[in-house]
Design an enzyme around this catalytic site. Structure first.
Site, mmCIF file in Angstrom:
data_model
loop_
_atom_site.group_PDB
_atom_site.id
_atom_site.type_symbol
_atom_site.label_atom_id
_atom_site.label_comp_id
_atom_site.label_asym_id
_atom_site.label_seq_id
_atom_site.Cartn_x
_atom_site.Cartn_y
_atom_site.Cartn_z
ATOM 1 N N SER A 120 44.069 37.533 43.692
ATOM 2 C CA SER A 120 45.224 37.040 44.332
ATOM 3 C C SER A 120 46.041 37.865 44.999
ATOM 4 O O SER A 120 47.173 37.634 45.532
ATOM 5 C CB SER A 120 46.018 36.220 43.153
ATOM 6 O OG SER A 120 46.242 37.345 42.347
ATOM 7 N N HIS A 141 41.187 32.669 47.782
ATOM 8 C CA HIS A 141 42.086 32.424 46.653
ATOM 9 C C HIS A 141 42.330 31.003 46.105
ATOM 10 O O HIS A 141 43.092 30.457 46.897
ATOM 11 C CB HIS A 141 43.236 33.246 47.110
ATOM 12 C CG HIS A 141 44.398 33.513 45.971
ATOM 13 N ND1 HIS A 141 45.669 33.260 46.275
ATOM 14 C CD2 HIS A 141 43.966 33.251 44.846
ATOM 15 C CE1 HIS A 141 46.292 33.333 45.390
ATOM 16 N NE2 HIS A 141 45.382 33.348 44.138
ATOM 17 N N GLU A 153 43.751 29.776 50.008
ATOM 18 C CA GLU A 153 44.077 30.721 50.913
ATOM 19 C C GLU A 153 42.720 31.325 51.152
ATOM 20 O O GLU A 153 41.883 31.749 50.480
ATOM 21 C CB GLU A 153 45.037 31.876 50.247
ATOM 22 C CG GLU A 153 46.415 31.533 49.931
ATOM 23 C CD GLU A 153 47.203 32.540 49.730
ATOM 24 O OE1 GLU A 153 48.418 32.944 50.480
ATOM 25 O OE2 GLU A 153 46.923 33.129 48.712
ATOM 26 N N ASN A 191 51.319 34.406 46.642
ATOM 27 C CA ASN A 191 52.136 35.623 45.924
ATOM 28 C C ASN A 191 53.032 36.538 46.356
ATOM 29 O O ASN A 191 53.745 37.237 45.793
ATOM 30 C CB ASN A 191 50.839 36.341 45.390
ATOM 31 C CG ASN A 191 50.369 35.095 43.881
ATOM 32 O OD1 ASN A 191 50.829 34.418 43.605
ATOM 33 N ND2 ASN A 191 49.157 35.583 43.892
#
Length: 292
Positions: A120, A141, A153, A191
């Site tokens: 992540s 991800h 992602e 993130n």
């Protein structure tokens, strides 16, 4: 490689089992690996429970559930990935651990096999360099919980070639997910935005601006978030939140990403969220009560 049919998954935790679930439900043959047999059995029980829930909601037929479960096998031996078209690593967010896994994995792969990591936040380019196939390596991800969340992602390392990217993009679509393509910078898109918000919420608590309940209520009702930031941190795992903030802080060298000392203290105490029954909330009570 236009069609990735045989998928390996390393890690039978929440993310790994979720990835195995969606790949098997989409018709892929999946082999899931972990270090202990009991972890694998627990993962299969969890996948079965989640598929039962999908059957009850009419999102999966009983026959499709049975067929999907039959497509998942498990192992504790890396040799099982010998015929895999793609292996997705979904271990803990720890770079040293991931590098060690790739070192053990690559001797077992066929030359054309692709490798993806569910990291992540960690550099895809750096992880790829620890393998024998940087051009066939990329980030994939998934969001938690994998069967429910629509986004994946996709992150290319500096060496990732176009056929690898196309094959993984096609698989992402085939398993019913929507791709967001991100550059290989610390924490990517989700993130990079989400974790500083959570970290700021912890600072807001640390500085006494508001209590746990007030902060979560404010964001739920004031910003229409489905879950407050501290509740979300507990759901993600405070250890994972801290690991991502450390990657951001070290990778971008900007003080705005400094992890809140209170977040560090909770992780040091082992109060890392729902998975252990205590984080910013105490989950032994119903409803959960703030711990600060």
């Amino acid at each position: 490689m236009s069609t990735l049919q045989k998928i390996g998954v390393i890690g039978a935790g929440q993310m790994g089992s979720g990835i195995a679930h969606v790949c098997a439900a989409a018709g892929c043959d999946v082999v899931m690996l972990d270090i202990k047999e009991e972890l694998l059995q627990k993962a299969i029980a969890g996948i079965t429970k989640n598929m039962d829930r999908q059957v009850q909601k009419g999102k999966l037929s009983e026959a499709d559930k049975t067929a999907a479960l039959a497509r998942i096998s498990t192992s504790t031996d890396m040799a099982v990935f010998g015929d895999s078209d793609l292996v997705i690593e979904a271990a803990t967010e720890n770079e040293a651990l991931k590098r060690e896994i790739f070192k053990k994995l690559v001797p077992n792969l066929k030359p054309e096999a692709l490798v993806a990591t569910n990291t992540s936040s960690i550099s895809i380019t750096r992880l790829a360099a620890s393998t024998d196939r940087p051009s066939k390596f990329m980030g994939m991800h998934f969001m938690n919980p994998v069967p429910v969340m629509q986004l994946v992602e996709l992150i290319r390392g500096i060496a990732t070639d176009e056929p690898t990217f196309k094959a993984v993009s096609e698989l992402t679509e085939r398993i019913g997910k929507t791709a967001a393509v991100a550059e290989d910078f610390p924490a990517f898109i989700v993130n990079r935005i989400l974790l500083p918000m959570i970290n700021e919420a912890v600072y807001t608590l640390y500085e006494g601006v508001g209590g746990v309940h007030a902060i979560d209520t404010a964001l739920k009702l004031g910003a229409n978030h489905p879950m407050g930031p501290l509740e979300l941190a507990d759901f993600i795992g405070l250890d994972t939140c801290l690991a991502v903030m450390q990657v951001l802080y070290e990778g971008l060298a900007d003080s705005k990403y400094r992890p809140c000392p209170l977040l560090v203290k909770y992780v040091e105490a082992g109060w890392v969220g729902r998975k252990v029954g205590r984080g910013f909330y105490d989950y032994s009570k119903t409803p959960p009560v703030p711990t600060r």
